[in-house]
Design a protein around this motif. Sequence first.
Motif, PDB file in Angstrom:
ATOM      1  N   THR A 169      -1.615   6.056   8.027  1.00 29.61           N
ATOM      2  CA  THR A 169      -0.429   5.281   7.441  1.00 29.61           C
ATOM      3  C   THR A 169       0.597   5.735   8.273  1.00 29.61           C
ATOM      4  O   THR A 169       0.910   6.498   8.856  1.00 29.61           O
ATOM      5  N   THR A 170       1.239   4.564   8.468  1.00 33.12           N
ATOM      6  CA  THR A 170       2.389   4.610   9.457  1.00 33.12           C
ATOM      7  C   THR A 170       3.665   4.357   8.890  1.00 33.12           C
ATOM      8  O   THR A 170       4.109   3.319   7.996  1.00 33.12           O
ATOM      9  N   PRO A 171       4.920   5.628   8.743  1.00 34.28           N
ATOM     10  CA  PRO A 171       6.069   5.437   8.357  1.00 34.28           C
ATOM     11  C   PRO A 171       6.830   4.054   8.649  1.00 34.28           C
ATOM     12  O   PRO A 171       6.413   3.691  10.082  1.00 34.28           O
ATOM     13  N   PHE A 172       7.666   3.420   8.109  1.00 33.31           N
ATOM     14  CA  PHE A 172       8.405   2.273   8.772  1.00 33.31           C
ATOM     15  C   PHE A 172       9.802   2.212   8.052  1.00 33.31           C
ATOM     16  O   PHE A 172      10.073   2.735   7.031  1.00 33.31           O
ATOM     17  N   ASP A 177       7.986   5.114  -7.761  1.00 26.42           N
ATOM     18  CA  ASP A 177       8.863   4.140  -8.405  1.00 26.42           C
ATOM     19  C   ASP A 177       9.185   2.972  -7.159  1.00 26.42           C
ATOM     20  O   ASP A 177       9.941   2.248  -7.162  1.00 26.42           O
ATOM     21  N   GLY A 178       7.868   2.538  -6.411  1.00 30.07           N
ATOM     22  CA  GLY A 178       8.221   1.604  -5.431  1.00 30.07           C
ATOM     23  C   GLY A 178       6.949   0.637  -5.649  1.00 30.07           C
ATOM     24  O   GLY A 178       6.142   0.754  -6.450  1.00 30.07           O
ATOM     25  N   SER A 179       7.058  -0.486  -4.780  1.00 21.66           N
ATOM     26  CA  SER A 179       6.167  -1.720  -5.304  1.00 21.66           C
ATOM     27  C   SER A 179       5.219  -1.605  -4.169  1.00 21.66           C
ATOM     28  O   SER A 179       5.492  -1.044  -2.884  1.00 21.66           O
ATOM     29  N   ILE A 180       4.274  -2.356  -4.224  1.00 22.40           N
ATOM     30  CA  ILE A 180       3.081  -2.292  -3.082  1.00 22.40           C
ATOM     31  C   ILE A 180       2.535  -3.809  -2.920  1.00 22.40           C
ATOM     32  O   ILE A 180       2.725  -4.746  -3.845  1.00 22.40           O
ATOM     33  N   LEU A 181       2.576  -4.251  -1.628  1.00 23.91           N
ATOM     34  CA  LEU A 181       1.540  -5.619  -1.557  1.00 23.91           C
ATOM     35  C   LEU A 181       0.516  -5.225  -0.679  1.00 23.91           C
ATOM     36  O   LEU A 181       0.485  -4.148   0.084  1.00 23.91           O
ATOM     37  N   HIS A 188      -6.994  -5.794   4.151  1.00 23.04           N
ATOM     38  CA  HIS A 188      -6.753  -4.772   5.442  1.00 23.04           C
ATOM     39  C   HIS A 188      -5.643  -3.949   5.484  1.00 23.04           C
ATOM     40  O   HIS A 188      -5.790  -2.843   6.021  1.00 23.04           O
ATOM     41  N   LEU A 189      -4.608  -4.324   4.566  1.00 25.04           N
ATOM     42  CA  LEU A 189      -3.383  -3.446   4.838  1.00 25.04           C
ATOM     43  C   LEU A 189      -2.742  -3.266   3.455  1.00 25.04           C
ATOM     44  O   LEU A 189      -2.967  -4.066   2.448  1.00 25.04           O
ATOM     45  N   VAL A 190      -2.136  -2.063   2.898  1.00 24.78           N
ATOM     46  CA  VAL A 190      -1.382  -1.705   2.027  1.00 24.78           C
ATOM     47  C   VAL A 190       0.066  -1.342   2.424  1.00 24.78           C
ATOM     48  O   VAL A 190       0.240  -0.692   3.360  1.00 24.78           O
ATOM     49  N   VAL A 191       1.162  -2.492   1.873  1.00 22.99           N
ATOM     50  CA  VAL A 191       2.443  -2.408   2.410  1.00 22.99           C
ATOM     51  C   VAL A 191       3.060  -1.338   1.110  1.00 22.99           C
ATOM     52  O   VAL A 191       3.283  -2.195  -0.001  1.00 22.99           O
ATOM     53  N   ARG A 194       6.244   2.647   4.278  1.00 18.75           N
ATOM     54  CA  ARG A 194       4.957   2.868   4.997  1.00 18.75           C
ATOM     55  C   ARG A 194       3.947   1.867   4.795  1.00 18.75           C
ATOM     56  O   ARG A 194       4.066   0.968   3.781  1.00 18.75           O
ATOM     57  N   ILE A 195       3.085   1.836   5.980  1.00 20.46           N
ATOM     58  CA  ILE A 195       2.026   0.830   5.987  1.00 20.46           C
ATOM     59  C   ILE A 195       0.640   1.550   5.920  1.00 20.46           C
ATOM     60  O   ILE A 195       0.446   2.343   6.943  1.00 20.46           O
ATOM     61  N   LEU A 196      -0.358   1.214   5.231  1.00 25.19           N
ATOM     62  CA  LEU A 196      -1.691   2.013   5.286  1.00 25.19           C
ATOM     63  C   LEU A 196      -2.570   0.877   5.744  1.00 25.19           C
ATOM     64  O   LEU A 196      -2.939  -0.204   5.250  1.00 25.19           O
ATOM     65  N   ASN A 197      -3.244   1.349   6.774  1.00 21.93           N
ATOM     66  CA  ASN A 197      -4.423   0.573   7.445  1.00 21.93           C
ATOM     67  C   ASN A 197      -5.533   0.888   6.765  1.00 21.93           C
ATOM     68  O   ASN A 197      -6.161   2.060   6.860  1.00 21.93           O
ATOM     69  N   LYS A 198      -6.533   0.104   6.024  1.00 21.80           N
ATOM     70  CA  LYS A 198      -7.459   0.276   5.199  1.00 21.80           C
ATOM     71  C   LYS A 198      -8.686   0.676   5.797  1.00 21.80           C
ATOM     72  O   LYS A 198      -9.282   1.567   5.738  1.00 21.80           O
TER      73      LYS A 198
END
Length: 540
Positions: free
Chosen positions: A517-520, A488-492, A496-499, A508-512
Amino acid sequence: MAFFVRWYREQTNEVKAEVQQLVHDGRLDFMNGGWCMHDEANVHYMGMIDQTTLGHQHIAGMFGEDYLPRVGWQIDPFGHSATQGSYMTWGFGFDGLVVGRIDYQDRAIRTNESRMETIWQPLKSIDQQIFLSCDLGGNYQPPEGLCFDQFCSDPPVQDDPRLEDYNVQERVDLFVQRAQENANATLGNQILFKMGSDFQYENANEWYKNLDKLIRYVNEDGRVQAFYSTPKDYIESKLSGIWPLKTDDFFPYADQSEAYWTGYFTSRPALKGMVRHSSSTLQAAKQLLFWTSKNDDSSVLKKRARSHFGKPKDTQTTPELVTLEEAVAVAQHHDAVAGTEKQHVASDYAVRLAKGLSQAEVLMSDALSSLLGDTSLSFTQCQYLNVSVCEGSSSQDGFMITLYNPSSAERIESIERVPVNGPNFEIFNSDGDKIPSTVIPTFQTTAVQHANNSLSHNLFFEANMQAMGWNTYFVMPSSSAKPARKGDGSILENDHLVVYFRHGEVERILNKKTHITTPFESDFEWSLHLQTRSKFFSPD
């Protein structure tokens, strides 16, 4: 000039003739000449130029270009920028600049070294030098003990020896003492006393009655010579001297220990944003109006355009633009865009800007439709993008967007946003080519606050616009277009990254590359200030 113009318009022809004579005789002189005394920290240089130009146009229209100001007068802004010294003083042809507020430590050093007046070269890389006069007291007011307004507590000059409070010699001695103190802080034989202040220039009779006496008895005493003058005449008397050189700006400003006036850099951010947006809209509106003046003379719009740009004015013939011009100009004030005013004053600035934007919108719609060759077109602007409200884009059937670029540089792959009524939309350029876009749900906080008006989604797309040009795009509903979502969330996402977003916040932010994955988490903080003042940060 805003208050002077308002007063002048109300006067009879006889009074106007007297004012004209005073100006032509040099007895009434204009300093600065802007629509207001602008801020120097939060304004865009274009806003500074526009508001100064507006005031100068009125002076030229009422009295002639020979009476435009020769001296800048920035006695109250909270610090001074290199832009002010360069573009707004040297660039406007001023001979000098008078300022009031400089840092208390800088003032102490300058006072001890007789450098309260200097040559200022704001930009080290450009040889633009002006004469700068700083107030000895660090603000703007009469010399201590010599204030004669009705709200001042200093004793008047009592020159009747039959009365008990006869004090001519005491008043003369204090005047001479203050003159010597000021003289020690600068070079040369001339000093400038500013007789008046913010709320201490309300009774002209009290002031001039006492000043006439003071000048008479000081000159009879003979230790110093006193006379009425103007900042222009004062600066002219100083220009032939040899002065120390000051480079760089006068930021940040502090008037005492632990009292740096930097809080106003962020005070009232919504009003700051509205002022900047309004100024940008004004540039675009003036440009569109100008382009229409280059076409056929037949339409009323083109005639208004030519009258608007044709001559100096003390009245305007394009009311749709004048309201915004004057609103943007006065909003550059050092207690407007700075965010240091009271709430009811801030609200008044916002109302003026909103009225100006509304009227300019009609003018810009007429200009665009004329330039596009189809006067039946009608354009509306999304004035409430900050809350995802836009009447023109609320249709489920699609709509057209025309973007205008008022800057002198081409905009490539500029990310634009428009609210839309649903998740399934795609966008095409004027050639019919589909362009990259994504649809993201409106942030929940915005939607809750404006549930009745906010559109459910926002369409983001890449736009290209030529310098001072426009481009048209077409937004169409599509059953195949899907918003980028996960759960139920959006992504950008990029290479390099998935936010990942959830409820309008980064989750959270995923480093491809590393697959980590880093919680934020994010939150808002605030600080408490001494006396809850908006001008400076100070420990509580």
